[in-house]
Design an enzyme around this catalytic site. Structure first.
Site, PDB file in Angstrom:
ATOM      1  CG  ASP A  96      -2.272 -11.353  -5.833  1.00 38.78           C
ATOM      2  OD1 ASP A  96      -2.567 -11.491  -4.588  1.00 38.78           O
ATOM      3  OD2 ASP A  96      -1.484 -10.650  -6.214  1.00 38.78           O
ATOM      4  CG  ASP A 197      -3.325  -9.151  -0.603  1.00 37.57           C
ATOM      5  OD1 ASP A 197      -2.395  -8.402  -1.261  1.00 37.57           O
ATOM      6  OD2 ASP A 197      -4.126  -8.216  -0.246  1.00 37.57           O
ATOM      7  CD  GLU A 250       1.537  -7.866   0.288  1.00 45.31           C
ATOM      8  OE1 GLU A 250       1.902  -6.851  -0.291  1.00 45.31           O
ATOM      9  OE2 GLU A 250       0.294  -8.296   0.697  1.00 45.31           O
ATOM     10  CG  HIS A 324       1.097  -4.724  -7.558  1.00 40.48           C
ATOM     11  ND1 HIS A 324       1.786  -5.802  -7.071  1.00 40.48           N
ATOM     12  CD2 HIS A 324       0.135  -4.685  -6.760  1.00 40.48           C
ATOM     13  CE1 HIS A 324       1.310  -6.370  -5.900  1.00 40.48           C
ATOM     14  NE2 HIS A 324       0.098  -5.427  -5.724  1.00 40.48           N
ATOM     15  CG  ASP A 325       1.566  -3.124  -3.446  1.00 36.50           C
ATOM     16  OD1 ASP A 325       0.530  -2.722  -4.203  1.00 36.50           O
ATOM     17  OD2 ASP A 325       1.433  -4.210  -3.001  1.00 36.50           O
TER      18      ASP A 325
HETATM   19  C1  NOJ Z   1      -1.094  -5.651  -0.872  1.00 35.74           C
HETATM   20  C2  NOJ Z   1      -1.437  -5.559  -2.136  1.00 35.74           C
HETATM   21  O1  NOJ Z   1      -0.132  -5.791  -2.996  1.00 35.74           O
HETATM   22  C3  NOJ Z   1      -1.759  -4.345  -2.691  1.00 35.74           C
HETATM   23  O2  NOJ Z   1      -1.655  -3.903  -4.067  1.00 35.74           O
HETATM   24  C4  NOJ Z   1      -3.259  -3.961  -2.140  1.00 35.74           C
HETATM   25  O3  NOJ Z   1      -3.762  -2.707  -2.245  1.00 35.74           O
HETATM   26  C5  NOJ Z   1      -2.993  -4.538  -0.506  1.00 35.74           C
HETATM   27  N1  NOJ Z   1      -2.452  -5.507  -0.206  1.00 35.74           N
HETATM   28  C6  NOJ Z   1      -4.456  -4.616  -0.116  1.00 35.74           C
HETATM   29  O4  NOJ Z   1      -5.200  -5.674  -0.789  1.00 35.74           O
END
Ligand code: NOJ
Length: 545
Positions: A96, A197, A250, A324-325
């Protein structure tokens, strides 16, 4: 390289996967213990959330050192062993890369603070307006303004996320080359994939302007700017483009057109993207921190638009319900109390039969649901804690906690529930950094069930690998206005597969003449009358027609 069409990727949240040294935090050696598990499941690649040196303000998305393993996760030797052991089974490791921002503890930021102009230009630092106001009126995605004082210089640095995550200045070529060296470093170590990310927000303008107040308009000032494509192409050409590497970006609040451009082969950018619109169908008036039943028709509309749009433009997308989000999708979209097996398998089936590369998030393969903690001190996530502070201003504690329980990112971040018979489910012998759910769900229990979710995932993965229509067939939505059925047909010109999913706890009858009985996979009995199909609660099935 394996074809994107055949691949299935498994996401590990390292902090919560397996603790090997009983400090309550998952680690690399814990992952090594489970290699047989990945082999049994049949996955091709593991995406691991960041394990680099970090103060962990945003659980590793705040990086102090991009090429050093944080000791809480283990050592470089552990990582090398993991890569080597996975390679034996032809499983790649995806890292990541958090390149939109670094932690403010990163030496670059620290040197900038100490007055080093070279490193000051690695970040986005601006004077206040003449009025003394912040450089722009932008909001941080985690709440509060997007600017924080840059030491005692009188200037401010931009942070689209937490103040401890300073946005990097991609306009600076030296900075970009430093990032490309990091990609090279990890490829030399044997890393086979990268997840980048929030990659589509890296392209900020030199002159930053105020937004007019609407959040969508504000995001458009720094999201999917044309230069993002140039930066990604440059990174591709200077780094992973020369090797057999799988990449996924992402993409925050992106659109189909940009996503096609990011992933079309001839554009030399990325293999695939994550987009999130389908997971905002339970945001009341666009606000995540609200309670609302999900809008099923909207969910279908969005997924179909993306499926058809990406297919037409030759783009490629990552397929996912969980990460995870996100709060876990099974309790978000279904009645997991009464139909845990049916909901979990129906959602997986609906997704894995689509066009794209499926991702499985740890625990979804045996039906984990969130912890639903009652007090905010049980939560760890910075975004959730900030949200609680805001919510408690105009909600009672119970109401605020109900929203947090439904929407917090920690919902999916609790420890893997390997074995319900062991303390902390066999994740660790010591108290974990965040407590697991108190619901008795475990992989061990699921494996013993006649109807095993894990077994269903294994079957789905095997079908993707053996069935060309699932890999590369076209998709045609059916029953688009049906209020309960999510249906589509995959076809390759000669053969067709019909995919049906009942998203509700009531049985549904539809008029459909299934000419053959060739069921490929399903989670229920399927009652078929002459020209009528009856789907039981949350029943799903695919048939060759
Ligand atoms: C996306 C990530 O998946 C998340 O967990 C993170 O808080 C934000 N980007 C900032 O890096």
């Amino acid at each position: 390289m394996k074809s994107l069409e055949k691949m299935v990727i498994y996401q590990i949240y390292p902090k919560s996967f397996q603790d090997s040294n009983d400090d309550g935090i998952g680690d690399i050696r814990g992952i090594i213990q489970h290699i047989d598990y990945f082999v049994e499941l049949g996955i091709d690649m593991i995406w691991m959330n960041p394990i680099f040196v970090s103060p962990q303000k945003d659980n590793g998305y705040d990086i102090t050192h991009y090429t050093k393993i944080d000791p809480i996760f283990g050592t470089m030797e552990d990582l090398e062993e993991l890569i080597e052991k996975l390679e034996i089974h032809d499983i790649g490791l995806m890292f990541d890369m958090v390149f939109n921002h670094s932690s403010t503890t990163h030496p670059w930021f620290q040197q900038a603070l100490a007055g080093n102009k070279k490193y000051e230009d690695f970040y986005i630092i601006r004077p206040p307006k003449d009025s003394g106001d912040l450089p722009t009126n932008w909001a941080s995605k985690f709440g509060g303004p997007a600017w924080a004082p840059f030491g005692d210089s009188g200037k401010y640095y931009l942070h689209l996320y937490d103040p401890s995550q300073a946005d990097l200045n991609w306009r600076n070529e030296n900075m970009r080359n430093e990032l490309y060296d990091i990609v090279d470093f990890w490829m030399d170590k044997g890393i086979k994939g990268f997840r980048f990310d929030v990659l589509n927000v890296i392209g900020k303008d030199e002159i930053l302007v105020d937004s007019t107040g609407s959040i969508d308009q504000e995001k458009s000032l720094y999201t999917d700017t044309p230069v993002v494509h140039d930066y990604i192409r440059e990174m591709n050409r200077k780094t992973f483009g020369h090797r057999e590497i799988t990449t996924v970006g992402e993409m925050s609040s992106t659109n189909i057109q940009n996503s096609i451009e990011y992933t079309k082969k001839e554009n030399d950018q990325l293999d695939m993207i994550f987009s999130f619109h389908h997971l905002k169908v339970d945001y009341k008036d666009g606000d995540k921190w609200t309670l609302m039943d999900f809008d099923f028709l909207k969910l279908k509309e969005i997924l179909f638009q993306w499926q058809l749009g990406m297919e037409k433009g030759n783009g490629w997308m990552a397929l996912f319900w969980n990460n995870h989000d996100q709060p876990r999708s099974n309790h978000r979209f279904g009645d997991t109390k009464n139909y845990p097996y049916e909901v979990a398998t129906m959602l997986a089936h609906c997704l894995h039969m689509m066009r794209g590369t499926p991702y499985i998030y740890q625990g979804e393969e045996f039906g984990m649901v969130g912890p639903h903690f009652k007090t905010i001190t049980d939560y760890r996530d910075v975004e959730s804690k900030n949200a609680y502070e805001r919510l408690i201003k105009d909600h009672r504690h119970e109401e605020a906690m109900a929203i947090i329980a439904a929407k917090s990112r920690d919902d999916s971040r609790t420890p893997m529930q390997w074995d319900h018979g062991e303390k902390y489910y066999g994740f660790s012998k010591e108290k974990p950094w965040i407590m697991p759910a108190d619901d008795g769900i475990s992989l061990k229990r699921d494996r013993k069930n006649k109807n095993s979710i894990f077994q269903f995932y294994k079957d789905l993965i095997a079908i993707r690998k053996s069935e060309p229509i699932i890999q590369s067939g076209k998709i045609k939505p059916i029953l688009v206005d049906h209020p309960r059925i999510f249906g589509y047909i995959r076809s390759n010109g000669e053969d067709e597969i019909i995919v049906l999913n009942n998203f509700y706890p009531e049985p549904v009858e539809i008029q459909w003449d299934l000419p053959s009985d060739e069921k490929i996979i399903g989670n229920g009995p399927l009652k078929k009358l002459t020209d009528t199909i009856c789907l039981e609660p949350y029943e799903c099935g695919s048939w060759k027609i």
